[in-house]
Scaffold this active site. Structure first.
Site, PDB file in Angstrom:
ATOM      1  N   ASP A   1      66.572  12.682  73.631  1.00  0.00           N
ATOM      2  CA  ASP A   1      66.155  12.220  72.306  1.00  0.00           C
ATOM      3  C   ASP A   1      66.920  12.964  71.232  1.00  0.00           C
ATOM      4  O   ASP A   1      67.111  14.178  71.323  1.00  0.00           O
ATOM      5  CB  ASP A   1      64.674  12.550  72.038  1.00  0.00           C
TER       6      ASP A   1
ATOM      7  N   ARG B   1      54.010   9.285  72.523  1.00  0.00           N
ATOM      8  CA  ARG B   1      55.059   9.122  73.530  1.00  0.00           C
ATOM      9  C   ARG B   1      55.403  10.442  74.226  1.00  0.00           C
ATOM     10  O   ARG B   1      56.087  10.438  75.244  1.00  0.00           O
ATOM     11  CB  ARG B   1      56.315   8.456  72.936  1.00  0.00           C
TER      12      ARG B   1
ATOM     13  N   PRO C   1      52.777  13.082  50.557  1.00  0.00           N
ATOM     14  CA  PRO C   1      54.207  13.298  50.272  1.00  0.00           C
ATOM     15  C   PRO C   1      54.500  14.749  49.892  1.00  0.00           C
ATOM     16  O   PRO C   1      55.657  15.177  49.927  1.00  0.00           O
ATOM     17  CB  PRO C   1      54.503  12.336  49.127  1.00  0.00           C
TER      18      PRO C   1
ATOM     19  N   GLU D   1      45.963   8.692  44.057  1.00  0.00           N
ATOM     20  CA  GLU D   1      46.760   9.910  43.837  1.00  0.00           C
ATOM     21  C   GLU D   1      46.432  11.005  44.859  1.00  0.00           C
ATOM     22  O   GLU D   1      46.961  12.102  44.768  1.00  0.00           O
ATOM     23  CB  GLU D   1      46.551  10.438  42.413  1.00  0.00           C
TER      24      GLU D   1
END
Ligand code: 6GU
Length: 291
Positions: free
Chosen positions: A194, A179, A110, A137
């Site tokens: 897209d 993709r 994150p 963590e």
């Protein structure tokens, strides 16, 4: 392309056997190898975590299993010669390419750089990616520092929220990358419009789509889409893209390159309550001040 994933939850990566990614693997366009981190532990309990130096909540992933795993997986580039054969003339995983070039290490966290379509394109151009999804963590920092000296290491976040581990982000990143590989999507044109694709529609979200029947529960498909008038269809789609983008992602409108906006775009934005700034960009019109 070759992809290795080192994880304590190999079963979490099962979805890579399904749908687009699964088919790309079956066709030999993608060589995905899932490894269990605990295979590189040596104690009775296959321990991968320990308490953090300096105190604090949670556990930290120990450096030794990660170091052994990454040494083994990075050294396995040369054995890529036994990768899947291409089926039906599809582009096969290029074993020579893999062994000659260094892998890119993708570290989901994150606290990483935002994962964007631009990064997906860049990763799709690599012959070999190694993912190191962590639990707890995170991984002892020295592991990242150690491999950053030798490899291109990318710490990547998939958004501003916290997940329990990096496995779901691996599924997200692998699908976004796969993709884009040549021959993986049936129709290469499918990329062009897209949302977030570089090019004419850049920085606009895609508008709504419709299919048969033309009337469903008394709801009609917008008539212009049935007209066969390509110019009017293109304009309708662009207008819808602006409506959706102003509603859901006003930040994209504010960053929009003014050179990319035609007269009709400007008129629509004005109609939607946006004001043209001196530099040609658009800003949300200041709300009228109540007396
Ligand atoms: Cl890559 N990992 C975790 N644990 N949480 C996240 C993330 C990654 N990206 C957003 N949230």
């Amino acid at each position: 392309m070759r992809i290795d994933v080192i994880t304590i939850f190999p079963e979490y990566l099962e979805p890579l056997n399904v749908s687009l990614v699964g088919k790309a693997r079956a066709r030999g366009q993608l060589d995905v190898r899932i490894h269990n981190l605990r295979d590189w532990t040596h104690d009775r309990h296959n321990t991968v975590d320990d308490s953090p130096f300096g105190g604090g909540p949670g556990m930290v992933m120990k450096p030794e299993p990660w170091g052994e795993a990454l040494d083994a997986v990075t050294a396995s580039g040369a054995d890529a010669a036994d990768t899947a054969e291409a089926v039906d003339g599809a582009e096969a995983v290029d074993a020579a390419d893999v062994s000659e070039r260094r892998p890119v290490l993708v570290v989901p966290t994150p606290s990483g750089l935002p994962f964007t379509q631009e990064l997906a394109v860049e990763l799709s151009e690599q012959p070999w990616l190694i993912f190191t999804p962590a639990r707890y963590e995170g991984i002892d920092r020295r592991v990242i520092d150690e491999y950053a000296d030798r490899y291109d290491v990318r710490e990547v976040s998939i958004g501003d929220y916290v997940l329990a581990g990096g496995e779901a982000p691996v599924l997200v990143i692998v699908e976004a990358v796969a993709r884009l590989l040549p021959g993986v999507l049936g129709n290469a044109e499918s990329h062009r419009d897209d949302s977030f694709a570089p090019g004419a529609m850049a920085d606009l979200l895609e508008g709504p789509v419709y299919t048969k029947p033309p009337v469903w529960r008394e709801r009609e498909v917008p008539e212009v889409l049935l007209s066969g008038h390509h110019g009017k269809v293109a304009r309708f789609r662009r207008d819808e893209a602006f409506r959706r983008t102003t509603a859901n992602r006003p930040d994209l409108i504010e960053r929009c390159d003014p050179a990319a906006l035609d007269k009709a775009d400007r008129a629509l934005l004005a109609e939607l309550g946006w004001e043209e700034l001196p530099d040609g960009r658009f800003g949300r019109a200041a709300p009228a001040v109540e007396e």
